[in-house]
Design an enzyme around this catalytic site. Structure first.
Site, PDB file in Angstrom:
ATOM      1  N   CYS A   9       0.591  -1.233  -0.029  1.00 48.54           N
ATOM      2  CA  CYS A   9      -0.373   0.082   0.087  1.00 48.54           C
ATOM      3  C   CYS A   9       0.961   1.135   0.078  1.00 48.54           C
ATOM      4  O   CYS A   9       2.306   0.910  -0.285  1.00 48.54           O
ATOM      5  CB  CYS A   9      -1.116   0.021   0.649  1.00 48.54           C
ATOM      6  SG  CYS A   9      -0.146   0.247   2.730  1.00 48.54           S
ATOM      7  N   SER A  16      -2.059  -2.522   4.308  1.00 48.71           N
ATOM      8  CA  SER A  16      -0.872  -3.675   3.843  1.00 48.71           C
ATOM      9  C   SER A  16       0.073  -4.593   4.744  1.00 48.71           C
ATOM     10  O   SER A  16       0.084  -5.831   4.546  1.00 48.71           O
ATOM     11  CB  SER A  16       0.219  -3.510   2.960  1.00 48.71           C
ATOM     12  OG  SER A  16       1.355  -2.241   3.846  1.00 48.71           O
ATOM     13  N   ASP A 120      -8.164   3.459   1.574  1.00 46.87           N
ATOM     14  CA  ASP A 120      -7.029   4.745   2.284  1.00 46.87           C
ATOM     15  C   ASP A 120      -7.904   5.106   3.144  1.00 46.87           C
ATOM     16  O   ASP A 120      -8.127   6.071   2.434  1.00 46.87           O
ATOM     17  CB  ASP A 120      -5.961   4.470   1.554  1.00 46.87           C
ATOM     18  CG  ASP A 120      -5.299   4.221   2.387  1.00 46.87           C
ATOM     19  OD1 ASP A 120      -5.397   4.075   3.630  1.00 46.87           O
ATOM     20  OD2 ASP A 120      -4.232   6.105   1.478  1.00 46.87           O
TER      21      ASP A 120
END
Length: 141
Positions: A9, A16, A120
């Protein structure tokens, strides 16, 4: 042969590391030998622990998590069979820095399930579905 996977990520403190922990956990439940790590395309949080909300979510689901943030290295492209990006932006960045000698397969992690990126920041349960979809595809059910 041990399956090897790097989950990527942007900053390597939420998406991640959670993906790393969940993929390891799901593979262990299936008896699949796997080496999993995670990294960020950016070096913003190198050396930091995962975000406290990520850790709390993993603990809530009895998924062990232990990670120190790091940035993607050139060697990752040969040390791992698969590199799975959390979103298209990270996939593009990985494609841009990928050495010509790379042996890793690069994919959007969501391509194994619904072709959607992981938002995110992320603190929810999609990682279990993505982990199982990936394992189903590359190892079998």
């Amino acid at each position: 042969m041990t399956l090897s996977v790097l989950i990527v990520c942007l900053g390597n403190i939420c998406r991640s590391p959670m993906g790393e922990a969940v993929l390891k956990h799901e593979a262990e439940k299936r008896g699949i030998a796997v080496k999993v790590d995670s990294a960020g395309t950016g070096g913003y949080h190198v050396g930091e622990n995962p975000d406290e909300r990520t850790v709390a979510t993993c603990r809530e689901h009895n998924v062990p998590i232990n990670h120190s943030a790091r940035q993607v290295r050139q060697s990752d492209f040969n040390d791992f069979q698969y590199i799975l990006a959390a979103d298209e932006s990270n996939l593009w960045e990985l494609q841009a820095i990928r050495p010509l000698s790379s042996t890793a397969e690069l994919h959007l992690w969501g391509s194994y399930l619904d072709n959607k990126p992981i938002p995110d920041p992320y603190y929810g349960g999609i990682c279990t579905k993505l982990s199982n979809a990936f394992l189903d595809e590359v190892v079998g059910k």
